[in-house]
Scaffold this active site. Structure first.
Site, PDB file in Angstrom:
ATOM      1  N   HIS A  42      -1.502  -2.365  -1.426  1.00 16.60           N
ATOM      2  CA  HIS A  42      -0.512  -2.353  -2.490  1.00 16.60           C
ATOM      3  C   HIS A  42       0.612  -1.533  -2.333  1.00 16.60           C
ATOM      4  O   HIS A  42       0.512  -0.411  -2.846  1.00 16.60           O
ATOM      5  CB  HIS A  42      -0.959  -2.512  -3.810  1.00 16.60           C
ATOM      6  CG  HIS A  42      -1.674  -3.621  -4.368  1.00 16.60           C
ATOM      7  ND1 HIS A  42      -1.140  -4.494  -4.943  1.00 16.60           N
ATOM      8  CD2 HIS A  42      -3.245  -3.991  -4.126  1.00 16.60           C
ATOM      9  CE1 HIS A  42      -2.228  -5.598  -5.197  1.00 16.60           C
ATOM     10  NE2 HIS A  42      -3.380  -5.145  -4.789  1.00 16.60           N
TER      11      HIS A  42
ATOM     12  N   CYS B 280      -1.837  -8.976  -1.454  1.00 21.30           N
ATOM     13  CA  CYS B 280      -2.882  -9.182  -2.157  1.00 21.30           C
ATOM     14  C   CYS B 280      -3.238 -10.686  -2.475  1.00 21.30           C
ATOM     15  O   CYS B 280      -3.358 -11.311  -1.703  1.00 21.30           O
ATOM     16  CB  CYS B 280      -3.288  -8.169  -3.465  1.00 21.30           C
ATOM     17  SG  CYS B 280      -4.984  -8.013  -3.943  1.00 21.30           S
TER      18      CYS B 280
ATOM     19  N   GLU C 120       3.526  -1.524  -3.384  1.00 19.01           N
ATOM     20  CA  GLU C 120       4.314  -1.559  -4.501  1.00 19.01           C
ATOM     21  C   GLU C 120       3.851  -0.405  -5.599  1.00 19.01           C
ATOM     22  O   GLU C 120       4.311   0.111  -6.697  1.00 19.01           O
ATOM     23  CB  GLU C 120       4.624  -2.759  -5.280  1.00 19.01           C
ATOM     24  CG  GLU C 120       3.195  -3.334  -6.080  1.00 19.01           C
ATOM     25  CD  GLU C 120       2.221  -3.805  -5.197  1.00 19.01           C
ATOM     26  OE1 GLU C 120       2.248  -3.663  -4.108  1.00 19.01           O
ATOM     27  OE2 GLU C 120       1.126  -4.501  -5.894  1.00 19.01           O
TER      28      GLU C 120
END
Lengths: 226, 760
Positions: A196, A87, A198
């Site tokens: 994302h 990002c 994560e």
């Protein structure tokens, strides 16, 4: 050997704790790196996390690229250090010219947060090796400026060299050219990804655990290489 | 020329603009009596902001007392009402602080910044208790979805909430979006924040230790929001009055993020004796409250304040509401370390004063004394009003005008059409147009978020201990009966938290009402606070803090009384959470609780008939408590696959949301002895729909029977109904036996189309 993965905190980084958690869950050791310090602490790989570095007030990633830590990261990346920019991290990689192109305001003009389907297009990078080519995954997407743009020649070059690592499936969330969600550099050590991974490493908090292979990929390739 | 204390003594009869600053003549006289002279212009500025309705709670105090007086006995409350935010013990050495505040008027004037700074303000309240802010929620209320001004206000407010919270890195885990004509000229923007800390990290706003230093840090002080508190937050937007253009504060979420990290580092390094955020009334509020809560004395060198605009006068500096500022009390020995940590985060900090034993708050401007006041008189001893109130004459007629005679659907086709109409009603439709603009993932601890019943976050990654939060209010119920309307808001919020599997623990509130100078509004307020205090006592959960917002009206027409209630619950292990989506074929669907013919104030009466009258649903908090215990036990013992509360829109809405969220169909049927319309759309309270695996059915129903909670089997999850209903295999279908069938796709189109279509 437990690989050491640095996670950089810039002023305004937000997903640095999440990235460190993902590294740990994948089996690595997360090492905090500070934007103002050019010491990479002998890490084996680096994650540039999501967020709004310096408030993104000038242009996303435009100020972060001048941070002392980025000078070291750019040099090391050119020497093969694995770097994943998520990002805002992707935006910083583009601003640093480690990756071509740029990220622009979503075509909807709204910030968008949703669970996004992706297709993994390339598994030759150090961050996607644990996927299967063509594998479809679901991970969170959240951005205000996630539309990937580059000139046609660059897009053709990325496609031709297999450097598009992931593409959006279904409705394009942000106007990215050719539905591009992530790309890699020529060497395959530097990857930029708008969604994302994560946030998709635990069943409890993510829509899936489909993000985990991004982190295990680099850890496995580092262990394999050592 | 600067108006000094000496001038005030030498020139006692100067005319002062107290009325323009919002002070009444008797309040001005009281200030003169306290000081024994006329106030200086700086003192007048301080008193005017601190004695405003917004800061002093002068109209509400006498009623809010009940939250303390009627508080249930509890040992979980570590810090109670009156501090920046209440603190609750959630076990294992963890403390949680949470609070909701309003930012209604600024958000109408400037939607984006008004909403953004509402988030920023509540986050600093939580931070100033020593907690790391962990999540936000935003109860929002607008005029009708199709009104032009809603299209102006709503996108800006949503973007402001998202823009600030997203950039700050706090997940937005829930809230409300409600549409009603009464909010057209006065939208409600309430902002909630929750934070957590270890017990030993709790900090309070007090200036202790004579000789300790007062450090102002964060953003520089500018001309934004000057007078915002007394003018913006306490005056009605009336037509024909003088045009007021006070500047709404402008937020900088990036600075707030740095402020959070810097503050947590100085707190954890043990460098802070007391701390206070700067919000409404800026430096006036922070210095007077810190001094009043500590040694009682403080001296401030106001010319040392770092300014964004060097032309600001001392009065303006005292009143400025520039955002992203904090004030800390630091010992001289710790100052260098404090400044170094601020420097690490590139946050500017400057010593502006010191704690004294004088018992006075004194302020100096380039060597001249401009303020000399007893701090308590500014911060705590403001005026208190016993506003007159009486039950409106129209209340009886309103309650007598029940929904009994409104035409109801009765045939299967009519019921099916009504279901599709209702799930698309603005108040019941999907709010993902709003929530998809909020980051719900950041920090990686969000276990449940909107559209779940409650937001849930993990606090401890080792043990899985976490908390759940819900905010609720049905303003229509509160208009029909403010006392029970407040209890109904409490009941719904309590139920939502329990449905997620968490044990309800504590309450915050944001009481949004019209003008307190209107005795009918004041009656609504008095009734609602009494209802909420009584309700909390019955449920055994204390109020830990809250906020009052008055003057929410357009001309002489007040908003629906809107006592927003937030309930916090704790769950030992978030892995035990109960989501709203059912999961697999064969799971059994049970309706818990009793359904009566209750349509007063219902969404059906509102949306289909534009009707508001009669009595709201009966509230039985004993039953809510029992239902809550069953829901929590079902979660803890692994009996429930899913649970969803029944409220706005009734059982129909509940079942539709469960089907939509899971993407799987179900076959449902109606219990004997109740007509289909009432079962599907009545808004009787004390109910939830739960989903139980067949293997758990006996254990669960025996528990309900033993505890005396009615449980009706009303359906079974079934993904294979498509072909039977004449659809291709794989089509997901919600079937209400012997009445109608509707596909999940059809429901989704209706439910998800409303907001995007209106706001396109």
């Amino acid at each position: 050997m437990i690989p050491r993965v640095g996670v950089v905190t810039f002023p305004g980084s937000l997903d640095d704790r999440d990235a460190a958690r993902a590294v740990r869950i994948a089996g690595g050791e997360a090492v905090a790196l500070w934007h103002g310090d050019d010491d990479l602490m002998k890490v084996d790989a680096v994650v540039l996390p999501g967020g709004f570095s310096y408030g993104d007030y000038l242009r996303c990633g435009a100020i972060a690229r001048f941070a002392p830590v980025m000078h070291s990261i750019v040099d090391a990346a050119k020497g093969g250090l694995p770097v994943l920019g998520i990002c805002n991290g992707f935006q910083i990689l583009c601003e640093s010219h480690l990756l071509p192109g740029a990220l622009t305001r979503n075509d909807s003009l709204h910030f968008i947060c949703r669970d996004q389907e992706l297709r993994i297009e390339d598994t030759s990078s150090m961050w996607t090796a644990d996927f299967e080519a063509g594998q479809e995954i679901l991970i969170p997407l959240k951005n205000g400026e996630g539309g990937y743009v580059a000139d046609e020649a660059t897009l053709d070059m990325l496609e031709g060299e297999g450097r598009v690592i992931a593409r959006y499936l279904g409705l394009n969330p942000n106007g990215s050219r050719r539905d591009i969600a992530g790309i890699r550099n020529e060497l395959g050590n530097v990857v930029g990804l708008m969604p994302h991974p994560e946030h998709a490493v635990e069943d409890l908090t993510g829509p899936t655990t489909d993000g985990l292979p991004f982190f295990t990929s680099v850890l496995n390739s580092l262990v394999g290489a050592s | 020329m600067i108006d000094t204390v000496t001038h005030a003594v030498e020139d006692p009869d100067r005319t002062q603009p107290f009325a323009e600053l919002g002070l009444k003549p008797d309040e001005y006289q009281e200030i003169r009596d306290i000081l024994g002279r006329r106030p200086t212009s700086s003192e007048l500025a301080m008193y005017s902001v601190m004695w405003s309705e917004h800061c002093s709670y002068k109209s509400s105090k006498v009623h809010l007392k009940q939250f303390g007086e009627k508080a249930p006995k509890t040992d979980i409350l570590m810090v109670g009402i009156g501090e920046n935010a209440g603190v609750v013990d959630i076990g294992d050495g963890w403390a949680v602080t949470f609070k909701v505040e309003s930012h209604n008027h600024p958000s109408y004037v400037e939607p984006y910044q008004g909403a953004a700074t509402g988030v920023g303000g509540i986050v600093r309240d939580i931070l100033s208790m020593g907690a790391r802010p962990l999540a936000v929620m935003d109860p929002l209320r607008f005029g009708p979805l199709d009104a032009p001004d809603t299209r102006r206000v709503m996108p800006g407010i949503v973007a402001g909430v998202g823009g600030y919270g997203n950039c700050l890195g706090l997940p937005n885990i829930g809230g409300e979006v409600v549409f009603d004509p009464s909010y057209l000229g006065n939208p409600l923007v309430n902002a909630l924040c929750i934070g957590a800390m270890r017990h030993e990290d709790i900090h309070l706003a007090s200036a202790k230790g004579v000789g300790n230093l007062v450090v102002l840090y964060g953003a520089r002080t500018g001309g934004d929001g000057i007078g915002g508190v007394s003018v913006l937050a306490s005056e009605t937007f009336s037509e024909g009055g003088p045009t007021k253009r006070p500047s709404v504060q402008v937020g900088d979420p990036f600075m707030e993020k740095l402020l959070i990290e810097a503050t947590l580092e100085v707190l954890h390094a043990g460098l802070v004796e007391g701390i206070q955020d700067l919000g409404g009334a800026g430096i006036s509020c922070a210095t007077s409250e810190l001094a009043s809560n500590g040694e009682g004395g403080m001296h401030v060198w106001l010319d040392r304040v770092l300014l964004r605009d060097p032309t600001l006068s001392p009065e303006e500096i005292l009143m400025s509401e520039s955002q992203e500022r904090m004030c800390a009390i630091v010992t001289p020995a710790n100052l260098d370390a404090f400044l170094a940590l601020c420097g690490k985060w590139e946050v500017e900090a400057v010593v502006i004063g010191e704690v004294t034993a004088s018992g006075r708050l004194t302020v100096e401007w380039h060597g001249e004394q401009i303020v000399d006041v007893p701090p308590r008189s500014v911060a705590h001893d403001g005026p208190v009003y016993e506003r007159p109130f009486h039950r409106p004459e129209w209340q009886d007629a309103l309650q007598a005008d029940g929904p009994e005679n409104l035409p109801r659907p009765s045939t299967p086709d009519e019921l099916r059409a009504m279901l599709l109409t209702m799930v698309a009603a603005p108040n019941l439709a999907s709010k993902s147009w709003v929530t998809s603009q909020y980051d719900r993932y950041v920090l990686g601890n969000t276990v449940l978020a909107q559209p779940e019943d409650a937001g849930m976050i993990r606090i401890d990654e080792e043990t899985g201990r976490g908390v759940a939060l819900s905010t609720d209010c049905n303003g229509r119920f509160a208009k029909l009966d403010p006392y029970n309307g407040a209890k109904l808001a409490l009941a719904e919020s309590y139920r939502n938290v329990a449905a997620s599997g968490a044990v309800p623990l504590a309450v915050t509130n944001c009481l949004n009402f019209g003008s307190p100078e209107d005795p009918e509004v004041m009656w609504q307020f008095a009734q609602a606070t009494t209802g909420l205090a009584d309700g909390c006592l019955e449920l055994g959960i204390p109020v830990t803090g809250g906020n009052v917002s008055f003057y929410n009206q357009t001309g002489a027409t007040p908003i629906l009384p809107t006592p927003v209630v937030g309930v916090l619950g704790v769950i030992d292990d978030v892995a035990r959470r109960t989501p709203i989506a059912w999961r697999e074929d064969g799971e059994l669907i049970y309706l818990l609780g009793d359904t009566h013919d209750e349509f007063g104030g219902s969404e059906w009466a509102h949306h289909v008939h534009g009707h508001l009258g009669g009595m709201p649903p009966a509230v039985d908090l004993g039953r809510e408590r029992l239902l809550g215990e069953i829901l929590v036990a079902g979660s803890r013992d692994g009996m429930l696959s899913a649970a969803h509360d029944v409220s706005d829109g009734g059982v129909a809405q509940t079942l539709v949301e469960m089907a939509l969220h899971s993407g799987i169909g179900a076959r449902c049927w109606l219990p004997d002895g109740i007509d289909p319309f009432t079962l599907l759309f009545s808004e009787s309270t004390g109910r939830a729909v739960v989903v139980v695996a067949r293997t758990e059915e006996l254990r669960f129903t025996e528990m309900c029977a033993a505890r005396g909670l009615p449980a009706y089997r009303i359906g079974v999850v079934d993904s294979g109904l498509g072909p039977d209903a004449g659809f291709p295999a794989g089509t997901q279908v919600l079937q209400v036996s012997e009445l109608f069938t509707v596909t999940v796709d059809e429901l989704r189109m209706a439910h998800e189309g409303t907001l995007p279509d209106a706001l396109r």
